[in-house]
Scaffold this motif. Structure first.
Motif, short mmCIF file in Angstrom:
data_model
loop_
_atom_site.label_atom_id
_atom_site.label_comp_id
_atom_site.label_asym_id
_atom_site.label_seq_id
_atom_site.Cartn_x
_atom_site.Cartn_y
_atom_site.Cartn_z
N GLY A 92 -74.15 32.83 51.78
CA GLY A 92 -74.91 31.63 52.11
C GLY A 92 -74.17 30.36 51.77
N VAL A 93 -73.49 30.36 50.63
CA VAL A 93 -72.70 29.19 50.24
C VAL A 93 -71.60 28.92 51.27
N ALA A 94 -70.93 29.98 51.72
CA ALA A 94 -69.86 29.82 52.69
C ALA A 94 -70.38 29.24 54.00
N VAL A 95 -71.57 29.69 54.43
CA VAL A 95 -72.18 29.16 55.66
C VAL A 95 -72.45 27.67 55.49
N ALA A 96 -73.03 27.30 54.36
CA ALA A 96 -73.34 25.89 54.12
C ALA A 96 -72.09 25.04 54.08
N LEU A 97 -71.07 25.50 53.38
CA LEU A 97 -69.85 24.72 53.24
C LEU A 97 -69.17 24.47 54.58
N ASP A 213 -80.53 20.17 49.90
CA ASP A 213 -80.09 20.35 51.28
C ASP A 213 -79.91 21.83 51.60
N PHE A 214 -79.37 22.56 50.61
CA PHE A 214 -79.14 23.99 50.75
C PHE A 214 -79.54 24.67 49.44
N TRP A 215 -80.24 25.78 49.56
CA TRP A 215 -80.66 26.57 48.39
C TRP A 215 -80.40 28.03 48.75
N VAL A 216 -79.69 28.74 47.88
CA VAL A 216 -79.33 30.12 48.17
C VAL A 216 -79.71 31.00 46.98
N GLY A 217 -80.39 32.11 47.25
CA GLY A 217 -80.79 33.01 46.16
C GLY A 217 -80.76 34.46 46.59
N ASN A 218 -80.45 35.34 45.66
CA ASN A 218 -80.43 36.79 45.89
C ASN A 218 -81.80 37.40 45.63
N LEU A 219 -82.19 38.32 46.48
CA LEU A 219 -83.39 39.13 46.23
C LEU A 219 -83.04 40.48 45.64
N HIS A 220 -81.74 40.84 45.66
CA HIS A 220 -81.35 42.17 45.20
C HIS A 220 -81.08 42.22 43.71
N LYS A 221 -81.31 41.13 43.01
CA LYS A 221 -81.18 41.18 41.55
C LYS A 221 -82.56 41.35 40.93
N TRP A 222 -83.31 40.27 40.85
CA TRP A 222 -84.59 40.31 40.13
C TRP A 222 -85.79 40.48 41.06
N GLY A 223 -85.52 40.59 42.36
CA GLY A 223 -86.60 40.81 43.33
C GLY A 223 -86.71 42.24 43.79
N TYR A 224 -85.89 43.15 43.21
CA TYR A 224 -85.97 44.59 43.48
C TYR A 224 -85.67 44.97 44.93
N ALA A 225 -85.00 44.11 45.66
CA ALA A 225 -84.62 44.45 47.04
C ALA A 225 -83.32 45.25 47.05
N VAL A 231 -81.27 34.94 50.65
CA VAL A 231 -81.75 33.96 51.62
C VAL A 231 -81.01 32.64 51.45
N LEU A 232 -80.77 31.99 52.57
CA LEU A 232 -80.23 30.64 52.62
C LEU A 232 -81.33 29.75 53.18
N VAL A 233 -81.75 28.77 52.39
CA VAL A 233 -82.79 27.83 52.80
C VAL A 233 -82.12 26.49 53.08
N VAL A 234 -82.39 25.93 54.26
CA VAL A 234 -81.71 24.73 54.73
C VAL A 234 -82.73 23.64 55.03
N ALA A 235 -82.45 22.43 54.56
CA ALA A 235 -83.33 21.30 54.83
C ALA A 235 -83.34 20.97 56.32
N PRO A 236 -84.44 20.40 56.82
CA PRO A 236 -84.56 20.15 58.27
C PRO A 236 -83.39 19.39 58.88
N ARG A 237 -82.83 18.41 58.18
CA ARG A 237 -81.79 17.58 58.80
C ARG A 237 -80.49 18.32 59.05
N TRP A 238 -80.34 19.49 58.44
CA TRP A 238 -79.11 20.25 58.59
C TRP A 238 -79.23 21.43 59.55
N ARG A 239 -80.42 21.80 59.93
CA ARG A 239 -80.62 23.09 60.60
C ARG A 239 -79.90 23.18 61.94
N ASP A 240 -79.84 22.11 62.69
CA ASP A 240 -79.17 22.19 63.98
C ASP A 240 -77.66 22.08 63.87
N ARG A 241 -77.16 21.94 62.61
CA ARG A 241 -75.72 21.87 62.40
C ARG A 241 -75.16 23.12 61.73
#
Length: 393
Positions: A92-97, A213-225, A231-241
């Motif tokens: 997710g970080v790489a996508v954002a960068l 602007d960007f928030w990235v978190g793993n579910l496979h650590k403490w979310g038992y996935a 997941v990569l969460v992106v603010a509205p102003r960045w989504r089309d970019r």
């Protein structure tokens, strides 16, 4: 000062996992541990996929992915339209960068608590674009107000394009005041990327309220996935970019579908992620969080006492609910990445305990995690045997 009593174990919790009973697994934060029920959910999905791959990868798959995305986003307090499933936080970080469009005069500002792979990703993008990377030192003992002021003073308006901060640091198990840091950066029009690899499942969070602007978190650590779920969460102003790392058939649909769709990727882990949250909720989210945080604190104290570390010198995580704690190792022990890796392997081989050993700012640190499958005696055994192992040099 006596060690506080450990929390009561959660009955039957150990039976939910398939971990080797001969090993004390005290490093949940590294790769997580997938509950048996989630393993079986994923296997059923794999069986479905292999029974008819053409049907599995058909149009219904995108709808199933969207359902999973909505489920996870709701748990995290994030807008599902701005949330994409990715393989892990560093992906997710790489996508954002790469979507930022960095230029030679831009600067990416991080901290010395940043995760190594994220630092490598920043360095690579800076080499590719001609931008520069810089890091701020954040003392372990700094208060939230002090952390905010250090970052405020470190920003270079007009030059700093992106601030990269951890919500909960990996190497030092410290909660950072990300909402306040985002607000400070916003004052100067600086974008913020929050590495929240350890947050989902461990800490309560409302991602949209943070305002990054960007928030990235793993579910496979403490979310038992299953592993490979983030997941990569992106603010509205960045989504089309946002541009995916690999272009595939969902490219015309834009974010989040263009990031999620990777042709013949095994999507069964992502589709099983809601089963992980179901397991967490079945045990009790707050019950799990309270147990794990208290157990990690107990482990930190008993191991710290065994190594002769005064309680005042045991770093505080900076907030409640943190299920990871660090203990300083004696000077000269595991002060490099190579030394830390070698000590971790020795502890695993000789003491039958899986822990994390970190080298941070020239000193070795032992990181202990607490999880529902752990018991106090596992930390007690490590505390009893570790000093002799370290004395061997």
């Amino acid at each position: 000062m006596s060690v506080p009593p450990p929390p009561e174990s959660i009955p039957g919790a150990r039976l939910l996992f398939t971990l080797d009973p001969s090993v004390s697994y005290l490093n949940h934060g590294a790769f997580g541990a997938v509950p048996l029920g989630v393993q079986r959910t994923q296997q059923r999905l794999r069986d479905e996929m292999e029974a008819n791959p053409q049907r599995f990868f058909g149009q219904a798959l995108t709808e199933r992915l969207a359902h999973t995305r909505r489920h996870l986003a709701a748990f995290l307090g994030a807008d599902p339209e701005g949330t994409a499933l990715v393989g892990n936080t560093t992906t997710g970080v790489a996508v954002a960068l790469q979507s930022l469009g960095l230029r030679p005069d831009d600067e990416v500002l991080g901290t010395d608590h940043g995760y190594g792979a994220v630092n490598y990703s920043v360095a690579r993008e800076c080499r590719r674009t001609g931008a520069t990377a810089r890091s701020l030192h954040l003392p372990l003992s700094a208060t939230e107000a002090q952390l905010v002021e250090i970052v405020r003073a470190g920003l270079r308006p007009g030059r700093t394009r992106l601030l990269v901060v951890d919500q909960l640091t990996s190497a030092t198990a410290r909660v950072l005041p990300v909402a306040a840091l985002v607000a400070v950066a916003r004052e100067h029009g600086i974008s913020v990327l929050v590495d929240a690899a350890h947050v989902p499942g461990m800490l309560p969070v409302q991602v949209d309220a943070i305002g990054a602007d960007f928030w990235v978190g793993n579910l496979h650590k403490w979310g038992y996935a299953p592993r490979g779920t983030a997941v990569l969460v992106v603010a509205p102003r960045w989504r089309d970019r946002i541009e995916p790392l690999v272009v595939s058939w969902q490219q015309p649909s834009g974010f989040p579908g263009n990031v999620e769709w990777q042709a013949t990727l095994d999507y069964t882990g992502w589709l099983s992620a809601p089963a992980g949250l179901y397991t967490l909720r079945s045990i009790g989210v707050e019950r799990v969080r309270a147990h794990n945080a208290a157990l990690a604190a107990y482990g930190q104290r008993v191991v710290g006492d065994a190594l002769g570390v005064p309680p005042a010198d045991l770093p505080d995580p900076g907030g409640p609910g943190v299920a990871m704690r660090i203990v300083p190792l004696p000077p000269g022990v595991a002060g490099t990445l190579e030394g830390a890796g070698a000590l971790r392997a020795r502890i695993a081989d000789r003491l039958a305990a899986e822990v994390s050993v970190m080298a941070w700012n020239g000193r070795g640190w032992l990181r202990l995690c607490g999880q529902v499958y752990n018991t106090p005696d596992e930390y007690d055994r490590l505390a009893t045997r570790l000093p002799a192992l370290l004395a061997e040099g």
